[in-house]
Write a protein that holds these residues in place. Structure first.
Motif, PDB file in Angstrom:
ATOM      1  N   UNK A  85       0.820  -1.209   0.000  1.00  0.00           N
ATOM      2  CA  UNK A  85       0.000   0.000   0.000  1.00  0.00           C
ATOM      3  C   UNK A  85       0.856   1.262   0.000  1.00  0.00           C
ATOM      4  N   UNK A  86       2.045   1.203   0.572  1.00  0.00           N
ATOM      5  CA  UNK A  86       2.918   2.373   0.597  1.00  0.00           C
ATOM      6  C   UNK A  86       3.264   2.874  -0.787  1.00  0.00           C
ATOM      7  N   UNK A  87       3.408   1.965  -1.739  1.00  0.00           N
ATOM      8  CA  UNK A  87       3.728   2.347  -3.115  1.00  0.00           C
ATOM      9  C   UNK A  87       2.565   3.121  -3.737  1.00  0.00           C
ATOM     10  N   UNK A  88       1.356   2.655  -3.485  1.00  0.00           N
ATOM     11  CA  UNK A  88       0.185   3.354  -4.030  1.00  0.00           C
ATOM     12  C   UNK A  88       0.039   4.735  -3.396  1.00  0.00           C
ATOM     13  N   UNK A  89       0.194   4.804  -2.086  1.00  0.00           N
ATOM     14  CA  UNK A  89       0.048   6.087  -1.386  1.00  0.00           C
ATOM     15  C   UNK A  89       1.062   7.092  -1.913  1.00  0.00           C
ATOM     16  N   UNK A  90       2.284   6.652  -2.130  1.00  0.00           N
ATOM     17  CA  UNK A  90       3.328   7.555  -2.622  1.00  0.00           C
ATOM     18  C   UNK A  90       2.960   8.120  -3.990  1.00  0.00           C
ATOM     19  N   UNK A  91       2.496   7.258  -4.892  1.00  0.00           N
ATOM     20  CA  UNK A  91       2.125   7.712  -6.232  1.00  0.00           C
ATOM     21  C   UNK A  91       0.882   8.602  -6.191  1.00  0.00           C
ATOM     22  N   UNK A  92      -0.090   8.234  -5.363  1.00  0.00           N
ATOM     23  CA  UNK A  92      -1.326   9.019  -5.222  1.00  0.00           C
ATOM     24  C   UNK A  92      -1.004  10.409  -4.674  1.00  0.00           C
ATOM     25  N   UNK A  93      -0.136  10.460  -3.684  1.00  0.00           N
ATOM     26  CA  UNK A  93       0.258  11.746  -3.104  1.00  0.00           C
ATOM     27  C   UNK A  93       0.958  12.604  -4.156  1.00  0.00           C
ATOM     28  N   UNK A  94       1.840  11.984  -4.934  1.00  0.00           N
ATOM     29  CA  UNK A  94       2.573  12.741  -5.957  1.00  0.00           C
ATOM     30  C   UNK A  94       1.607  13.404  -6.932  1.00  0.00           C
ATOM     31  N   UNK A  95       0.610  12.659  -7.397  1.00  0.00           N
ATOM     32  CA  UNK A  95      -0.344  13.209  -8.361  1.00  0.00           C
ATOM     33  C   UNK A  95      -1.033  14.440  -7.791  1.00  0.00           C
ATOM     34  N   UNK A  96      -1.486  14.357  -6.560  1.00  0.00           N
ATOM     35  CA  UNK A  96      -2.216  15.472  -5.954  1.00  0.00           C
ATOM     36  C   UNK A  96      -1.303  16.643  -5.603  1.00  0.00           C
ATOM     37  N   UNK A  97      -0.110  16.364  -5.114  1.00  0.00           N
ATOM     38  CA  UNK A  97       0.832  17.454  -4.835  1.00  0.00           C
ATOM     39  C   UNK A  97       1.223  18.161  -6.126  1.00  0.00           C
ATOM     40  N   UNK A  98       1.464  17.397  -7.174  1.00  0.00           N
ATOM     41  CA  UNK A  98       1.833  17.990  -8.463  1.00  0.00           C
ATOM     42  C   UNK A  98       0.738  18.939  -8.950  1.00  0.00           C
ATOM     43  N   UNK A  99      -0.508  18.496  -8.888  1.00  0.00           N
ATOM     44  CA  UNK A  99      -1.606  19.337  -9.348  1.00  0.00           C
ATOM     45  C   UNK A  99      -1.755  20.576  -8.468  1.00  0.00           C
ATOM     46  N   UNK A 100      -1.627  20.403  -7.166  1.00  0.00           N
ATOM     47  CA  UNK A 100      -1.732  21.545  -6.251  1.00  0.00           C
ATOM     48  C   UNK A 100      -0.660  22.591  -6.552  1.00  0.00           C
ATOM     49  N   UNK A 101       0.570  22.140  -6.738  1.00  0.00           N
ATOM     50  CA  UNK A 101       1.661  23.067  -7.018  1.00  0.00           C
ATOM     51  C   UNK A 101       1.490  23.728  -8.383  1.00  0.00           C
ATOM     52  N   UNK A 102       0.943  22.985  -9.344  1.00  0.00           N
ATOM     53  CA  UNK A 102       0.731  23.553 -10.674  1.00  0.00           C
ATOM     54  C   UNK A 102      -0.310  24.662 -10.634  1.00  0.00           C
ATOM     55  N   UNK A 103      -1.330  24.517  -9.791  1.00  0.00           N
ATOM     56  CA  UNK A 103      -2.325  25.572  -9.616  1.00  0.00           C
ATOM     57  C   UNK A 103      -1.661  26.850  -9.123  1.00  0.00           C
ATOM     58  N   UNK A 104      -0.779  26.719  -8.134  1.00  0.00           N
ATOM     59  CA  UNK A 104      -0.101  27.890  -7.585  1.00  0.00           C
ATOM     60  C   UNK A 104       0.816  28.526  -8.627  1.00  0.00           C
ATOM     61  N   UNK A 105       1.534  27.697  -9.370  1.00  0.00           N
ATOM     62  CA  UNK A 105       2.449  28.236 -10.380  1.00  0.00           C
ATOM     63  C   UNK A 105       1.706  29.005 -11.459  1.00  0.00           C
ATOM     64  N   UNK A 106       0.418  28.681 -11.631  1.00  0.00           N
ATOM     65  CA  UNK A 106      -0.413  29.368 -12.613  1.00  0.00           C
ATOM     66  C   UNK A 106      -1.284  30.426 -11.945  1.00  0.00           C
TER      67      UNK A 106
END
Length: 404
Positions: free
Chosen positions: A250-271
């Protein structure tokens, strides 16, 4: 642990999407549809604004079952503060999608974004749903990412692949948002798809925890929207063993899931509307995550800090001031503050006072597009990290003319 790929919400198995122009906006795409081939586990988090929009109310009701199979989104009109008619219109959108796809209305989520207080042009929206349905494609993810935008300057999308139980699992997402960003339980709009087989209750808990540490850690302008929504559909078509907190990988899934959401959150701020600088604030050695978050968000929401960074001014007084009024339980004389970019940091505050840092070196660092502030509270071992942007002349121009 996971691989980032060039993909979008139709990268996971069994997802179709579309993005079309139906006429709410003058020219650009203004309706998107995301559909799973099979019923999916679903989770969502929504705005805490008491003036929440009608589509938020409807989606909260429908996602209570923990299942969904389609999401319809319109842009250009928020269907917010539109009273009983707005709620009825959101229900009509859900019903129209359900009829087109032969689904139960309870399995359809709805989201809207755009101008507040204007009724939806249903004479345009309902035929538009037929158009969006006809355009559904397993390659339609990019078009869907375009269809949800308002003042954004570009699409926001990401996809990852992780192997679990010998099966390739894909997690992907799209988002929109560049202004009215101070989420509380969610961001502007973010939609996640995955072909993972996952237990529904665990998915909801994971989304809530992930949102608290990603979308709830960003700020563009300090405004919490009426329409903030994050939702995820997991259709299980990867055929892995059911994921929950006890799964050995499950740790592998959580890591990838977190990355997707953090990436999108940061992209919103950058824009961020009118933004010229991207800022990461990290608070270390706090007593709790919540205390660290309080300090980080106080800095990120300070208009005086934002304008100083726009002017490339290392005004440490504004930073320490925002820390001081954060309501965190701290001793200001223990606080250290570092400012710089991704390559180098200079200590600008020690024992609650300014340091004799190299001004020329600092001025050169502040020319960077990506800046960092690190705050050491010296009271514990926890911490928090958040993201924001500067406040420029263009932000005022964009929002001064938005309704036109």
């Amino acid at each position: 642990m996971f691989q980032v790929i060039d993909g979008d919400i139709t990268s996971p198995k069994g997802f179709k999407a579309s993005g079309v122009h139906i006429g709410i906006k003058k020219r650009k795409k203004d309706m998107s549809l995301i559909v799973s081939d099979v019923p999916a586990e679903a989770a969502g988090v929504f705005t805490t604004n008491k003036a929440c929009a009608a589509p938020v109310i409807v989606s909260r009701e429908n996602i209570a079952s923990g299942k969904a199979q389609a999401i319809v989104v319109n842009s250009g009109n928020a269907n917010a503060c539109t009273g009983k008619q707005g709620y009825e219109d959101a229900c009509k959108m859900v019903k129209a999608v359900a009829e087109e796809l032969n689904l139960s209305p309870e399995d359809v989520l709805v989201a809207s974004t755009g101008i507040i207080g204007v009724p939806l042009p249903m004479e345009t929206v309902l035929p538009g749903i037929k158009t969006a349905t006809a355009a559904l494609s397993y390659d339609g993810g990019y078009a869907a990412a375009e269809g949800i935008l308002t003042t954004d300057t570009d699409v926001k999308k990401v996809a990852t692949v992780v192997e679990i139980d010998g099966k390739k699992i894909t997690i992907a997402g799209i988002a929109k948002g560049s202004g009215m960003i101070l989420p509380n339980m969610a961001t502007m709009l973010s939609f996640i798809t995955t072909d993972a087989k996952i237990e529904g209750g665990f998915l909801q808990r994971l989304l809530k925890d992930t949102s608290d540490r990603t979308y709830n850690m960003i700020s563009v302008d300090g405004d919490t929207s009426t329409n903030d929504t994050v939702s995820v559909m997991a259709n299980g078509m990867a055929e892995n063993k059911t994921l929950d907190e006890n799964h050995p990988e499950i740790g592998k899934f959580i890591e990838a899931f977190y990355y997707v959401n953090e990436y999108l959150a940061k992209t919103i701020v950058k824009d961020g509307e009118g933004a010229t600088k991207f800022l990461e604030v990290e608070v270390i050695n706090s007593r709790t995550f919540e205390e660290g978050k309080t300090v980080a968000m106080s800095i990120l929401n300070s208009n005086l800090v934002k304008t100083a960074l726009f002017g490339e001014d290392p005004n440490w007084g504004r930073i320490i001031c925002s820390i001081g009024y954060s309501e965190a339980d701290l001793d200001i004389e223990q606080v250290e503050v570092f400012l710089g970019n991704n390559d180098k940091l200079l200590k600008i505050v020690e024992n609650g006072q300014g340091t004799d840092f190299d001004m020329e070196d600092m001025e050169n660092m502040l020319k960077s597009k990506e800046l960092r502030i690190v705050v050491d509270l010296h009271v514990g071992v926890e911490g928090a990290k958040g993201w924001g942007c500067d406040l420029s002349y263009d932000y005022v121009k964009i929002n001064g003319a938005y309704s036109t």
